[in-house]
Design an enzyme around this catalytic site. Structure first.
Site, PDB file in Angstrom:
ATOM      1  N   LYS A  91      55.895 -64.416 -21.373  1.00  0.00           N
ATOM      2  CA  LYS A  91      54.922 -64.596 -20.295  1.00  0.00           C
ATOM      3  C   LYS A  91      53.951 -65.739 -20.602  1.00  0.00           C
ATOM      4  O   LYS A  91      53.698 -66.596 -19.759  1.00  0.00           O
ATOM      5  CB  LYS A  91      54.147 -63.278 -20.131  1.00  0.00           C
ATOM      6  CG  LYS A  91      53.402 -63.138 -18.836  1.00  0.00           C
ATOM      7  CD  LYS A  91      52.631 -61.823 -18.780  1.00  0.00           C
ATOM      8  CE  LYS A  91      53.539 -60.620 -18.857  1.00  0.00           C
ATOM      9  NZ  LYS A  91      52.793 -59.351 -18.697  1.00  0.00           N
ATOM     10  N   LYS A 103      52.001 -56.797 -29.141  1.00  0.00           N
ATOM     11  CA  LYS A 103      51.616 -55.587 -28.410  1.00  0.00           C
ATOM     12  C   LYS A 103      51.275 -54.514 -29.425  1.00  0.00           C
ATOM     13  O   LYS A 103      51.824 -54.512 -30.530  1.00  0.00           O
ATOM     14  CB  LYS A 103      52.776 -55.105 -27.529  1.00  0.00           C
ATOM     15  CG  LYS A 103      52.352 -54.248 -26.378  1.00  0.00           C
ATOM     16  CD  LYS A 103      51.869 -55.093 -25.226  1.00  0.00           C
ATOM     17  CE  LYS A 103      51.327 -54.287 -24.079  1.00  0.00           C
ATOM     18  NZ  LYS A 103      50.961 -55.125 -22.943  1.00  0.00           N
ATOM     19  N   THR A 187      44.866 -60.228 -12.373  1.00  0.00           N
ATOM     20  CA  THR A 187      46.311 -59.984 -12.216  1.00  0.00           C
ATOM     21  C   THR A 187      46.687 -59.990 -10.734  1.00  0.00           C
ATOM     22  O   THR A 187      47.683 -60.610 -10.343  1.00  0.00           O
ATOM     23  CB  THR A 187      46.704 -58.662 -12.901  1.00  0.00           C
ATOM     24  OG1 THR A 187      46.255 -58.737 -14.259  1.00  0.00           O
ATOM     25  CG2 THR A 187      48.193 -58.446 -12.883  1.00  0.00           C
ATOM     26  N   ASN A 218      43.879 -50.726 -10.638  1.00  0.00           N
ATOM     27  CA  ASN A 218      43.268 -52.040 -10.825  1.00  0.00           C
ATOM     28  C   ASN A 218      44.101 -53.142 -10.148  1.00  0.00           C
ATOM     29  O   ASN A 218      43.597 -53.907  -9.324  1.00  0.00           O
ATOM     30  CB  ASN A 218      43.118 -52.272 -12.338  1.00  0.00           C
ATOM     31  CG  ASN A 218      42.611 -53.656 -12.663  1.00  0.00           C
ATOM     32  OD1 ASN A 218      43.341 -54.635 -12.530  1.00  0.00           O
ATOM     33  ND2 ASN A 218      41.366 -53.753 -13.057  1.00  0.00           N
ATOM     34  N   SER A 357      42.615 -63.775 -19.711  1.00  0.00           N
ATOM     35  CA  SER A 357      42.287 -63.354 -21.085  1.00  0.00           C
ATOM     36  C   SER A 357      42.211 -64.581 -21.999  1.00  0.00           C
ATOM     37  O   SER A 357      41.331 -64.688 -22.860  1.00  0.00           O
ATOM     38  CB  SER A 357      43.362 -62.418 -21.638  1.00  0.00           C
ATOM     39  OG  SER A 357      43.048 -61.094 -21.338  1.00  0.00           O
TER      40      SER A 357
HETATM   41  P1  NAD Z   1      45.979 -48.452 -13.289  1.00  0.00           P
HETATM   42  O1  NAD Z   1      46.062 -47.301 -14.200  1.00  0.00           O
HETATM   43  O2  NAD Z   1      44.649 -48.992 -12.895  1.00  0.00           O
HETATM   44  O3  NAD Z   1      46.735 -48.097 -11.904  1.00  0.00           O
HETATM   45  C1  NAD Z   1      48.015 -47.553 -11.861  1.00  0.00           C
HETATM   46  C2  NAD Z   1      48.234 -47.004 -10.450  1.00  0.00           C
HETATM   47  O4  NAD Z   1      49.567 -46.542 -10.342  1.00  0.00           O
HETATM   48  C3  NAD Z   1      47.338 -45.819 -10.108  1.00  0.00           C
HETATM   49  O5  NAD Z   1      46.900 -45.945  -8.764  1.00  0.00           O
HETATM   50  C4  NAD Z   1      48.279 -44.612 -10.217  1.00  0.00           C
HETATM   51  O6  NAD Z   1      47.897 -43.544  -9.388  1.00  0.00           O
HETATM   52  C5  NAD Z   1      49.545 -45.255  -9.725  1.00  0.00           C
HETATM   53  N1  NAD Z   1      50.749 -44.524 -10.113  1.00  0.00           N
HETATM   54  C6  NAD Z   1      51.029 -43.896 -11.277  1.00  0.00           C
HETATM   55  N2  NAD Z   1      52.222 -43.299 -11.179  1.00  0.00           N
HETATM   56  C7  NAD Z   1      52.710 -43.588  -9.946  1.00  0.00           C
HETATM   57  C8  NAD Z   1      53.897 -43.281  -9.249  1.00  0.00           C
HETATM   58  N3  NAD Z   1      54.845 -42.530  -9.796  1.00  0.00           N
HETATM   59  N4  NAD Z   1      54.044 -43.765  -8.016  1.00  0.00           N
HETATM   60  C9  NAD Z   1      53.096 -44.516  -7.434  1.00  0.00           C
HETATM   61  N5  NAD Z   1      51.959 -44.830  -8.024  1.00  0.00           N
HETATM   62  C10 NAD Z   1      51.775 -44.371  -9.258  1.00  0.00           C
HETATM   63  O7  NAD Z   1      46.898 -49.583 -13.945  1.00  0.00           O
HETATM   64  P2  NAD Z   1      46.893 -51.135 -13.628  1.00  0.00           P
HETATM   65  O8  NAD Z   1      46.038 -51.831 -14.614  1.00  0.00           O
HETATM   66  O9  NAD Z   1      46.677 -51.333 -12.180  1.00  0.00           O
HETATM   67  O10 NAD Z   1      48.402 -51.512 -14.020  1.00  0.00           O
HETATM   68  C11 NAD Z   1      49.475 -51.304 -13.110  1.00  0.00           C
HETATM   69  C12 NAD Z   1      50.712 -51.961 -13.665  1.00  0.00           C
HETATM   70  O11 NAD Z   1      50.480 -53.367 -13.822  1.00  0.00           O
HETATM   71  C13 NAD Z   1      51.153 -51.471 -15.057  1.00  0.00           C
HETATM   72  O12 NAD Z   1      52.550 -51.487 -15.100  1.00  0.00           O
HETATM   73  C14 NAD Z   1      50.609 -52.528 -16.001  1.00  0.00           C
HETATM   74  O13 NAD Z   1      51.369 -52.620 -17.192  1.00  0.00           O
HETATM   75  C15 NAD Z   1      50.782 -53.761 -15.151  1.00  0.00           C
HETATM   76  N6  NAD Z   1      49.906 -54.865 -15.553  1.00  0.00           N
HETATM   77  C16 NAD Z   1      48.561 -54.732 -15.503  1.00  0.00           C
HETATM   78  C17 NAD Z   1      47.744 -55.798 -15.844  1.00  0.00           C
HETATM   79  C18 NAD Z   1      46.247 -55.695 -15.753  1.00  0.00           C
HETATM   80  O14 NAD Z   1      45.593 -56.734 -15.847  1.00  0.00           O
HETATM   81  N7  NAD Z   1      45.675 -54.521 -15.528  1.00  0.00           N
HETATM   82  C19 NAD Z   1      48.315 -56.998 -16.277  1.00  0.00           C
HETATM   83  C20 NAD Z   1      49.708 -57.111 -16.328  1.00  0.00           C
HETATM   84  C21 NAD Z   1      50.492 -56.026 -15.953  1.00  0.00           C
END
Ligand code: NAD
Length: 417
Positions: A91, A103, A187, A218, A357
């Site tokens: 990435k 990681k 993101t 988020n 970041s």
């Molecule tokens: P978060 O915990 O804030 O949100 C996750 C969301 O997914 C929540 O609304 C939760 O209710 C929902 N969820 C969980 N299980 C579910 C399901 N079975 N069906 C539908 N919704 C479901 O996490 P985030 O930071 O928003 O991250 C989301 C994804 O993005 C992750 O895979 C993370 O690895 C990826 N990601 C995040 C970032 C970042 O900056 N936060 C960066 C790169 C990748």
């Protein structure tokens, strides 16, 4: 069953062969440089001790210091951490930032720890891995179930151990502790820049293009809000409890859905503007139904492995924006391509987070603080340029977008190696 790490490096090796990479170099590329496993012990509030398995995988630093999140989750294991560390290296290279891939994680359910126990665990993690960390060596960030507060404890513990304030040792910190403007939305914002470019390539305009978003945290909520503001029509939203879909050509403002969710504890079956709710033109759906909605764009912003052999043929979207790491099982990419679905892969689509970041790290090293407008202007240029590079590679090699992104990343890493 083949583990996720084997699947990922198999796919990367295939992409590496498409650019005629030497076998020995491929072997070095897919081998982590350092894998550290430790037992971390903390004192519980009750007085006893508890031991946790903790990891840091430093995959590749040919392009700069290792960079990658720390995950606190019951399912954390070395196979997963190695995969995510490898994908972080790819990435960073795809978006051309001078950092490598790493990681880390701790296997636990963080909801079972008190606030004070979480602080002790965060500080203990830093003490366990201190020799491998540092602003020019390895710079961790938040991931699943870790947040700015945890980064703040970790940066503080690191500063204490080395005897001087070292903000650049961790990113994703609170704004008051050296965090960057724009990190929270980064993101989703990066995802929108990529999506807008893709929509342009397909000869469309955002206005009226329909979208369903899985995940309302988020990333998913941020993306949905930005998309709504840009004119996309939001017809489905869901979280872990299920979701809502719009009927009869209706649209949804994610802000209003979030307000209703806060009030009801879950995404409500009706669409409410203040106290006035419309339960006729909106209905409750399951997550499975959301993935199969007739929307032009499907955004994956929840968990890994959502589109698999089991449901790939029922996906109706023309574009999938994969913001969740590993949202699509790599083995179905070929099927999606044959069906004419454009996949915007995780290593490109969600790279906005690590890019900001990296901006935070740079600001900390130079003792600067950039305004949000400057952060997003730089982010937009990086994401747009990266999209175009991946697109050109895809056309040149008749590859899938994921293969093309892997080729761009692998080429940059191996050149540096
Ligand atoms: P978060 O915990 O804030 O949100 C996750 C969301 O997914 C929540 O609304 C939760 O209710 C929902 N969820 C969980 N299980 C579910 C399901 N079975 N069906 C539908 N919704 C479901 O996490 P985030 O930071 O928003 O991250 C989301 C994804 O993005 C992750 O895979 C993370 O690895 C990826 N990601 C995040 C970032 C970042 O900056 N936060 C960066 C790169 C990748």
């Amino acid at each position: 069953m083949t583990g996720i790490f084997q699947k990922t490096i198999k796919q990367a090796s295939q992409a590496a062969r498409l650019i005629n990479l030497d076998k020995k170099l491929i072997k070095r590329l897919i081998t982590p440089q350092r894998v550290v496993s430790k037992k971390v012990i903390i004192k519980l509030d009750s007085g006893g001790n508890k031991t946790f398995s903790a990891y840091r995988v430093q995959f590749n630093n040919a392009r700069g210091p290792y960079k990658g999140g720390i995950r606190f989750h019951p399912q954390v294991n070395l196979d997963e951490i190695k995969t995510l560390a490898f994908l972080m290296a790819i990435k960073c290279a795809v978006v051309g930032i001078p950092m490598g891939g790493a990681k880390g994680g701790v296997q636990l359910n963080p909801k079972e720890l008190s606030f004070n126990e979480l602080e002790r665990l965060s500080r203990a993690w830093v003490r366990a891995f201190k020799n491998y960390l540092g602003p020019h060596q390895d710079v961790p960030a938040p991931d699943v179930y870790t947040n700015p507060q945890i980064m703040s404890w970790m940066a503080d513990e690191y500063s204490r151990l080395v005897g001087k304030k070292t903000l650049a040792a961790f990113t994703g910190k609170p704004l008051t502790e050296g965090g960057s403007e724009g990190r929270e939305l980064a993101t989703g914002q990066g995802g929108i820049y990529i999506l807008n470019e893709a929509v342009k390539k397909l000869g469309l305009k955002p206005k009226g293009v329909t979208m369903a978003v899985q995940g309302f945290g988020n990333v998913g909520y941020g993306l949905a809000q930005l998309a709504y503001q840009a004119g996309y029509k939001i017809i489905g939203l869901s979280d872990s409890q299920g979701g809502i879909m719009a009927l009869n050509g209706k649209n949804m403002d994610p802000l209003k859905v979030m307000e209703t969710k806060k009030e009801h504890g879950q995404i409500h079956a009706c669409y409410c503007l203040g106290t006035v709710c419309d339960c006729v033109n909106y209905k409750k759906i399951t997550n499975d139904e959301l993935l199969k909605l007739k929307a032009d764009i499907l955004v994956l912003a929840a968990l890994e492995n959502q589109i698999t052999g089991g449901n790939v043929n029922q996906v109706k979207a023309k574009i999938i924006l994969e913001l969740a790491n590993g949202g699509i099982d790599p083995v179905v990419d070929g099927i999606l391509k044959k069906r004419g679905v454009l996949v915007l892969p995780d290593v490109l689509a969600n790279a906005g987070g690590v890019t900001v970041s990296y901006f935070e790290w740079r600001q900390n090293l130079k003792n600067e603080h950039w305004p949000e407008s400057a952060v997003f202007a730089k982010l937009k240029k990086i994401m747009t340029d990266s999209f175009n590079e991946v697109w050109q590679t895809m056309e040149k090699y008749q590859a899938t977008p994921r293969q093309a992104a892997l080729m761009v990343g692998i080429k940059r890493i191996t050149e540096a190696m």
